[in-house]
Design a protein around this motif. Structure first.
Motif, PDB file in Angstrom:
ATOM      1  N   ALA A 428       5.191   6.410  -4.538  1.00 40.09           N
ATOM      2  CA  ALA A 428       4.780   7.859  -4.108  1.00 40.09           C
ATOM      3  C   ALA A 428       5.017   8.560  -5.420  1.00 40.09           C
ATOM      4  O   ALA A 428       4.418   9.682  -5.642  1.00 40.09           O
TER       5      ALA A 428
ATOM      6  N   GLU B 174       1.267   9.237   8.270  1.00 40.16           N
ATOM      7  CA  GLU B 174       0.858   8.515   7.451  1.00 40.16           C
ATOM      8  C   GLU B 174      -0.465   9.430   7.119  1.00 40.16           C
ATOM      9  O   GLU B 174      -0.272   9.913   5.877  1.00 40.16           O
ATOM     10  N   ARG B 205       8.155  11.148   2.294  1.00 37.93           N
ATOM     11  CA  ARG B 205       8.460   9.546   2.587  1.00 37.93           C
ATOM     12  C   ARG B 205      10.026   9.379   2.513  1.00 37.93           C
ATOM     13  O   ARG B 205      10.162   8.053   3.152  1.00 37.93           O
ATOM     14  N   ASP B 208      10.134   9.082   5.753  1.00 40.46           N
ATOM     15  CA  ASP B 208       9.756   8.224   6.329  1.00 40.46           C
ATOM     16  C   ASP B 208      10.592   6.176   6.093  1.00 40.46           C
ATOM     17  O   ASP B 208      10.468   5.556   7.065  1.00 40.46           O
TER      18      ASP B 208
END
Lengths: 516, 651
Positions: A428, B174, B205, B208
């Motif tokens: 990311a 997501e 994230r 995540d």
């Protein structure tokens, strides 16, 4: 005798290469481009036909086998299983895309435009051969032969440091090839003593009982060659240089197709021929793979050059692929094979769209951009989707493969998954930082006159994006062909999937009852 | 006809802990479940791929798709209402998504009382906010794209709450993250907006990691990622695994719901257009963490350690967010702090287990109403004030913006828990349940209510009352109907939302999903408890009146303030901590690593090459072309050979 589909599939692009090379060389001539594009489309059509005719449950098929050099036991032998077919399809899809996207990139190189496209087609033919070869000697010859076109593509049509990059790439690859050659010769010695006599046929080699130490040494020769090709840490430094020097199209051919030979080879030859040695090497390979995942991602974050950044993301992605291969279970290996395909699409999209960007601005440095979204929204949008696929956003195809690899790693030993999963945060960062720095913020003056993507450019990228989305929601066409091949590999290695601790079955039984 | 057989097994588990999920296959209106998602997804696709051709009517399509989904959700809800309690679980398998050896996941939906309420909230409040956005974004050249992103968000959020397994939930999870990223950075020519968008995505994230590992652990343990399958056998897994699952999902929930320690992104997320703040960063997406915990009740019920962790995270966050809310001058950031805090309440309730699940969801719904109401109200104020967000530049707006003021006041009364308003019922229940669990947790929740009353009163006073502090060139005006009507609807819901508790309806409605709670006996009667809460709230209000209402509000925030105010203004140093612990060391590490790769790894390679070059230089000197030196080396070789032969023979 049946129709030699695979020979034709390999021969068409090679013939195209010869033809394109022989066409009259005129400046600004569109003919060689059109002919090359046409040949790549015919190849795609053939590959599609092969794919439609493929029977997922029939194992190795469309086989052709002729004795080539009897004294060595070398054969001209081709065949396709699910893993090979996946990469054949990837190659056949990417080459026309690359040709269309590189329409003007062959002009003004060291050699003629004709040679640019001829080398591309030659590379396609040889790469297809590599994925279809079922004879180790033939594989080795084709493996080395692919170096020639890519060497000329980088060295002849690249950027400022192309000579250095091309030479570095060649030396690295030759070193790997040399080690592989030693193992190939070793295989001859082993097979000559066996019941089959000297042979390089995969189907026969897999049946030979090998001495443990011999097997391990031969495995190492193959593995190092494939690790350089893939590339894995610490033999990766040729890739960023090559990617930065080559044209975007060359980089796609190199990273999306040729590098897959490394991971493909690990499955077919590493695991297929040396199951014992592969299991012996597993702990080291897995640690290296996880290390590559994190190392490549961290280095990608630190890059200021767009192609170098993408190259490092590939080091990270190849770490995932190797991880999935060597956890030796079906989730991991189906994931890895699918990963090869998806990474091919996503990296191709990323290299090509940034290639368009770089060509417009004349700089590959992230710091030279800013606010591109405002002047080129279509380019920015495609860039973002390509980037999101590279960071494995659910809904896009790379997610499915990456998650399968992680699941495979977790069921093998959860420590590997715990470290590898950190890669999703780093991914990311490298993608979104690059997007933020180039596309958002105030538009810098040098970017202001930039045109948005044209029809040719969008048409080249569209198939990739469509596939990325479709396969994200419906990967079944590929997993159906991949899974039986993976099961066969696992059977050869002699491993099976671990069972869950607390198997849950209650819920599914209820469903069936209600469906009546 | 479909009927679900209630097996003795499920009857037992109903009594003991989390109910087993048994979904009947979808028929009738339920067979259209997929369409509820498909409508906004199609809207997004048309709006985002259609380009400028869709500019003229894009916003209308955006509203229409969500309205369609709302109508379907309502029909499905009514149909579910008509069924017996034990039959209120409907499953629809669309197709097999992933198949790789033992890892198989269907793209399948689960519609039960819990998802039914979420569907109404998402499409209902979402639809209202879509309508509001027509007016709010009217002068934005990229309005059509804005609606495309909003539709994308709604579709993803619906996937999240309709998923029948963890991986499909992750897909929605997501998806909303992506929509949030796109919408926070909608005005991406502003570097602050682009940075905030990236920050939100990256912090999520980190959460995540928990989500991904949780799904993997669930698969490794149970051989499936389906809710129904896992709920049937969850209790049989080892304590360690269940606790790990609970903590991993808590990490995921903390990221999505901006709970400590992953809270830092939410305040920055206010860079997005205000309808986005209302829809995504107040009413729906940020509550997904609470949904995850409640949905995973079959895991948490068997993992008390993880439950305690959820309670602690909720309690800390509810105070953390409230304290931030007291010091912000930016109206949206004050509301964002409040959102964090209110979600803390929900998280706390969810951590209490069966006693709290229903109240967590109840508060989630009422909060969805009154917070969306206030965010849109803040948008209306900003609209009037030329997009100024600093409350120190507001003041005395109640006469200029009568509708906005009145509707905002309803939201205000609801959030502080003014008797009779929706928040009164829902927050009161959580505080009560918290005291039933643990005195410290109860006191934290009670204190939070007081602080909430303080910061919300401060916000009201600074915005709508007191002296006008706006500059000469600002001419406040009431917003158009397309914006005020949504405000009125949401204000009505803020007032009346508490009706869901009539006859204990919402608790009983959720019982098939979350289980039946035994009543806690409190040390004091519920009525006394309510009185205590009300008094604490009144103190908070009074304090705000004394400190803000009775004093002059300076146009520039005073710099000479206490250490506490300074800490609250700096978000309790959350960003500073992240920066010091992760970002700066991380930057340095990446820099070092890049140098290592260039000079260490690549240097070794180039060094080897140079060494070979040097060596060949040395060897080259031997090939000097003089026959006499060749002859000499030949002679030396022959002598050496002879010596070796002799040595071998003699030995």
């Amino acid at each position: 005798m049946s129709f030699p589909w695979l020979t034709v599939l390999m021969a068409v692009p090679l013939l195209g290469a010869v033809l394109v090379a022989l066409l009259p060389k005129r400046p600004d001539g569109a003919l060689p481009k059109q002919v090359a594009f046409a040949f790549s489309l015919v190849t795609l059509l053939l590959a599609a036909l092969v794919g439609f005719g493929y029977d997922a449950r029939a194992g190795m098929q469309l086989t052709e086998e002729y004795t080539w050099i009897a004294a060595f036991g070398a054969h001209y032998a081709l065949g396709l299983d699910g893993i090979g077919l996946t990469l054949v399809l990837l190659t056949a899809i990417l080459v026309p895309v690359v040709i269309l996207a590189s329409w003007n990139d062959g002009d003004g190189g060291r050699w003629s435009t004709n040679s640019f496209f001829a080398w591309m087609l030659a590379l396609e033919g040889l790469a297809l051969g590599v994925f279809m070869a079922t004879d180790v000697f033939l594989f080795y010859v084709l493996f080395e032969a692919t170096l020639i076109p890519i060497y000329f593509l980088i060295g002849g049509f690249g950027g400022a440091r192309r000579s250095y990059a091309a030479m570095k790439f060649l030396l690295y690859s030759l070193l790997g090839g040399l080690l592989m050659l030693a193992s190939v010769i070793g295989l001859y010695v082993v097979s000559a003593d066996s019941e089959f006599g000297p042979t390089y046929l995969l189907s026969e080699l897999t049946q030979i009982e090998m001495d443990q130490n011999v097997g391990r040494w031969l495995f190492l020769g193959f593995f190092i060659a494939f690790a350089i090709k893939a590339p894995m840490f610490p033999v990766h430094t040729w890739l960023p240089d090559a990617a930065a020097a080559g044209t975007p199209g060359t980089s796609v051919l190199l990273v999306s197709i040729l590098d897959k030979i490394g991971t493909f080879g690990m499955i077919r030859f590493g695991l297929g021929l040396f199951p014992e040695a592969a299991q012996w090497a597993t702990p080291v390979v897995l640690v290296l793979a996880v290390f590559s995942v994190l190392y490549g991602a961290l280095l990608a974050i630190g890059q200021n050059s767009i192609p170098r950044l993408i190259a490092y993301t590939s080091v990270s992605h190849f770490g995932f692929i190797v991880l999935g291969i060597f956890v030796l279970n079906s989730a991991g290996q189906v994931g890895s094979t699918l990963y090869m395909f998806n990474h091919g699409l996503s990296t191709a999209a990323l290299f090509l769209v940034t290639g368009f960007l770089i060509r417009r601005r004349g700089s590959a440095l992230i710091s030279d951009y800013g606010g591109v979204e405002k002047v080129a929204p279509v380019l920015a949008g495609i860039f973002l989707v390509a980037g999101l696929s590279s960071l494995s956003l659910p809904g896009l195809s790379p997610f499915v493969s990456e998650f399968l690899v992680l699941v495979g790693a977790f069921t093998y030993n959860w420590w590997y998954a715990v470290f590898a999963v950190l890669g999703i945060v780093l991914a990311a960062l490298y993608i979104l930082l690059m997007y933020q720095r180039t596309m958002t913020g105030p538009t810098v003056p040098a970017v202001a006159p930039m045109r948005d993507l044209g029809l040719r450019e969008v048409s080249a990228l569209a198939p990739l994006l469509v596939l990325i989305v479709l396969l994200g929601f419906y990967p079944k066409p590929l997993t159906t062909i991949i899974e039986p091949a993976v099961q066969e590999t696992l059977q050869q290695v002699g491993v099976s999937d671990p069972a869950p601790d607390v198997p849950a079955t209650a819920g599914s039984g209820e469903h069936e009852e209600n469906d009546q | 006809m479909t009927t679900t057989v209630v097996t003795p097994l499920s009857a037992i588990s109903l009594a003991e802990g989390a109910p087993v999920i048994e979904a009947a296959s979808a028929d009738g209106v339920f067979s259209l479940l997929w369409l509820i998602i498909a409508l906004p997804a199609l809207g997004a696709a048309i709006l985002l791929l259609g380009g400028r051709r869709t500019d003229a009517w894009g916003h209308l399509l955006g509203v229409a798709t969500v309205a369609g989904s709302f109508a379907l959700s309502l029909l499905a809800f009514l149909a579910l209402l008509g069924r017996d309690a034990e039959d209120r679980s409907v499953g629809q398998t669309l197709y097999s998504w992933i198949e790789a050896g033992p890892f198989t996941v269907d793209l399948a939906l689960l519609y039960d009382p819990l998802s039914a309420l979420f569907l109404l909230l998402i499409t209902g409040v979402g639809g209202i906010i879509h309508v509001y956005s027509i007016g709010y974004m009217e002068h934005d050249a990229r309005r059509r794209r804005f609606f495309g992103y909003l539709n994308l968000f709604v579709a993803a959020m619906l996937v999240l709450v309709l998923a029948d397994n963890y991986l499909v939930l992750f897909l929605g999870w997501e998806g909303v993250g992506l929509a949030s990223y796109l919408l926070i950075g909608f005005w991406q020519h502003k570097p602050s907006a682009a940075a905030a968008a990236k920050k939100a995505f990256v912090v999520n994230r980190v959460g995540d990691i928990g989500m991904a590992l949780g799904v993997m652990l669930a698969f490794a343990t149970f051989g499936t990622v389906g809710f129904a399958e896992i709920s049937a056998v969850a209790g049989e897994a080892s304590d360690g695994v269940l606790t790990a699952l609970g903590l991993l999902f808590l990490l995921a929930a903390a990221g999505k719901s901006a709970q400590v320690p992953l809270q830092s992104w939410l305040l920055d997320a206010m860079e997005g257009p205000t309808p986005v703040s209302a829809l995504i960063h107040a009413a729906t997406m940020v509550t997904a963490g609470v949904y995850l915990v409640v949905r995973s009740n079959f895991i948490y019920e068997a993992a008390p350690v993880a439950q305690t962790a959820v309670v602690i995270v909720g309690a800390v966050t509810l105070l953390w967010g409230a304290i931030i809310g007291t010091a912000k001058d930016d109206i949206k950031k004050a509301l964002a702090g409040s959102t964090m805090s209110q979600i803390g309440y929900m998280m706390l309730a969810a951590g209490l287990g069966v006693a709290g699940y229903a109240f967590a969801i109840f508060h989630l719904l009422t909060h969805g109403f009154f917070k969306a109401n206030m965010f849109l109200g803040a948008g209306s104020v900003m609209h009037a004030m030329d997009d100024d967000v600093d409350m120190r530049h507001y003041g005395a707006l109640q006469k200029m913006l009568p509708v906005t003021f009145l509707t905002f006041a309803m939201g205000y009364l609801a959030i502080i828990g003014f008797p009779g308003f929706s928040g009164f019922w829902s927050k009161d229940k959580i505080i009560e349940a918290a005291f039933g669990e643990n005195l410290v947790v109860g006191l934290a929740a009670l204190l939070g209510a007081g602080i909430t009353a303080f910061y919300m009163t401060r916000l009201m006073l600074m915005t709508f009352f007191g002296e006008k502090r706006w500059s000469e060139d600002v001419h406040p005006h009431e917003s158009p109907k397309v914006m005020t009507v949504p405000l009125i609807v949401l204000a009505a819901l803020s007032v009346l939302g508490g009706a869901m508790l009539l006859g204990n309806w919402v608790v009983e409605w959720l019982e098939p999903t979350v289980g039946h709670a035994e009543h806690h006996e409190l040390a004091v009667s519920p009525l006394v408890m309510t009185l205590i809460v009300t008094v604490v709230v009144a103190v908070g209000v009074a304090l705000a009146w004394v400190l803000v209402g009775k004093r002059e509000v300076p146009r520039v925030a005073p710099a000479n303030v206490s250490v506490f105010t300074r800490a609250a203004r700096a978000d309790l140093y959350g960003d500073a901590l992240n920066e010091g612990l992760f970002m700066r060391p991380g930057d340095r590490f990446v820099g070092d690593l890049t140098r290592f790769d260039d000079h260490g790894v690549d240097g070794a390679v180039n060094g080897t090459a140079a060494a070979f070059g040097g060596m060949s230089g040395v060897f080259r000197r031997w090939q000097n072309g003089f026959v006499r030196s060749y002859a000499l080396s030949l002679l030396a070789g022959a002598v050496l050979l002879l010596a070796v032969l002799l040595a071998v023979n003699l030995a």
